[in-house]
Design an enzyme around this catalytic site. Sequence first.
Site, PDB file in Angstrom:
ATOM      1  N   ASP A 142       3.388  -0.770  -2.957  1.00 56.63           N
ATOM      2  CA  ASP A 142       3.192  -2.773  -2.924  1.00 56.63           C
ATOM      3  C   ASP A 142       2.091  -3.094  -3.586  1.00 56.63           C
ATOM      4  O   ASP A 142       1.147  -2.192  -3.849  1.00 56.63           O
ATOM      5  CB  ASP A 142       3.535  -3.076  -1.908  1.00 56.63           C
ATOM      6  CG  ASP A 142       2.247  -2.431  -0.175  1.00 56.63           C
ATOM      7  OD1 ASP A 142       1.129  -2.460  -1.061  1.00 56.63           O
ATOM      8  OD2 ASP A 142       2.893  -2.569   0.327  1.00 56.63           O
TER       9      ASP A 142
ATOM     10  N   HIS B  19      -0.140   4.783   8.511  1.00 55.54           N
ATOM     11  CA  HIS B  19      -0.689   4.055   7.574  1.00 55.54           C
ATOM     12  C   HIS B  19      -1.549   4.697   6.532  1.00 55.54           C
ATOM     13  O   HIS B  19      -1.830   4.982   6.237  1.00 55.54           O
ATOM     14  CB  HIS B  19       0.196   2.163   7.205  1.00 55.54           C
ATOM     15  CG  HIS B  19      -0.707   1.886   6.101  1.00 55.54           C
ATOM     16  ND1 HIS B  19       0.105   2.551   4.843  1.00 55.54           N
ATOM     17  CD2 HIS B  19      -1.162   1.339   5.582  1.00 55.54           C
ATOM     18  CE1 HIS B  19      -0.220   1.932   3.660  1.00 55.54           C
ATOM     19  NE2 HIS B  19      -1.185   0.741   4.096  1.00 55.54           N
TER      20      HIS B  19
ATOM     21  N   TYR C 108       3.878  -2.332   3.955  1.00 54.07           N
ATOM     22  CA  TYR C 108       4.700  -1.444   3.897  1.00 54.07           C
ATOM     23  C   TYR C 108       5.509  -0.998   3.249  1.00 54.07           C
ATOM     24  O   TYR C 108       6.505  -0.520   2.592  1.00 54.07           O
ATOM     25  CB  TYR C 108       4.857  -0.396   5.167  1.00 54.07           C
ATOM     26  CG  TYR C 108       3.331  -1.063   6.975  1.00 54.07           C
ATOM     27  CD1 TYR C 108       2.507  -0.359   6.282  1.00 54.07           C
ATOM     28  CD2 TYR C 108       3.940  -1.955   7.126  1.00 54.07           C
ATOM     29  CE1 TYR C 108       1.750  -0.277   7.331  1.00 54.07           C
ATOM     30  CE2 TYR C 108       2.546  -2.636   8.348  1.00 54.07           C
ATOM     31  CZ  TYR C 108       1.736  -2.037   7.848  1.00 54.07           C
ATOM     32  OH  TYR C 108       0.743  -1.912   9.028  1.00 54.07           O
ATOM     33  N   ALA C 109       5.799  -1.540   1.532  1.00 53.30           N
ATOM     34  CA  ALA C 109       6.466  -1.152   0.492  1.00 53.30           C
ATOM     35  C   ALA C 109       6.288   0.269  -0.287  1.00 53.30           C
ATOM     36  O   ALA C 109       5.633  -0.096  -1.228  1.00 53.30           O
ATOM     37  CB  ALA C 109       7.097  -2.343   0.373  1.00 53.30           C
ATOM     38  N   ASN C 110       6.178   1.046   0.581  1.00 50.84           N
ATOM     39  CA  ASN C 110       5.744   2.086  -0.266  1.00 50.84           C
ATOM     40  C   ASN C 110       5.881   3.238   0.497  1.00 50.84           C
ATOM     41  O   ASN C 110       6.375   3.576   1.078  1.00 50.84           O
ATOM     42  CB  ASN C 110       3.872   2.318   0.087  1.00 50.84           C
ATOM     43  CG  ASN C 110       2.727   1.135   0.234  1.00 50.84           C
ATOM     44  OD1 ASN C 110       2.822   0.624  -1.009  1.00 50.84           O
ATOM     45  ND2 ASN C 110       2.434   0.459   1.749  1.00 50.84           N
TER      46      ASN C 110
ATOM     47  N   HIS D 235       7.970  21.641  -8.785  1.00 54.97           N
ATOM     48  CA  HIS D 235       8.202  21.694  -7.523  1.00 54.97           C
ATOM     49  C   HIS D 235       7.240  21.216  -6.234  1.00 54.97           C
ATOM     50  O   HIS D 235       6.120  22.105  -6.639  1.00 54.97           O
ATOM     51  CB  HIS D 235       9.013  22.794  -6.523  1.00 54.97           C
ATOM     52  CG  HIS D 235       9.384  23.271  -5.566  1.00 54.97           C
ATOM     53  ND1 HIS D 235       9.110  23.790  -4.837  1.00 54.97           N
ATOM     54  CD2 HIS D 235      10.442  21.655  -4.942  1.00 54.97           C
ATOM     55  CE1 HIS D 235       9.869  23.961  -3.667  1.00 54.97           C
ATOM     56  NE2 HIS D 235      10.537  22.225  -3.808  1.00 54.97           N
TER      57      HIS D 235
END
Length: 139
Positions: free
Chosen positions: A28, A106, A128-130, A20
């Site tokens: 990316d 970021h 920003y494909a994170n 948990h």
Amino acid sequence: MKRGMLLNSEISYVISKLGHTDTLTIGDCGLPVPDGVQRIDLAVVKGLPEFMPVLQAILEEQEIEKVILAEEIKSANPVLLHEILSFIERTGVKEGKTIDVEYVPHEEFKKKTRDSKAVVRTGEYKAYANIILVSSVTF
């Protein structure tokens, strides 16, 4: 906590060990992986694999309660943000719960990856494909 039939053994193993509030990052091809954090490198060439199919596959296995995204995705990549949020919402509805979404700058996002159990590197090259996935429990 593990719940599906993901084929990638490294990802599946990491998910099976999550407790948990532990985190797993999907990034990316440009996201730096901090020293000491396990890198699971799926990138083959620019664009393969894309971010969304990897996210979808992982969420078939991992129970989450929250996601963390870079604030900059709102303006730099609104199409991907819409895809992510739509999928996260559908995942929550299917599970009968709400999945929280947190946005951070970021630079802070990159610092938060230091606490991830692993970073899964995709071939995605869109800005920003994170995402950081925060584990929940299955009970």
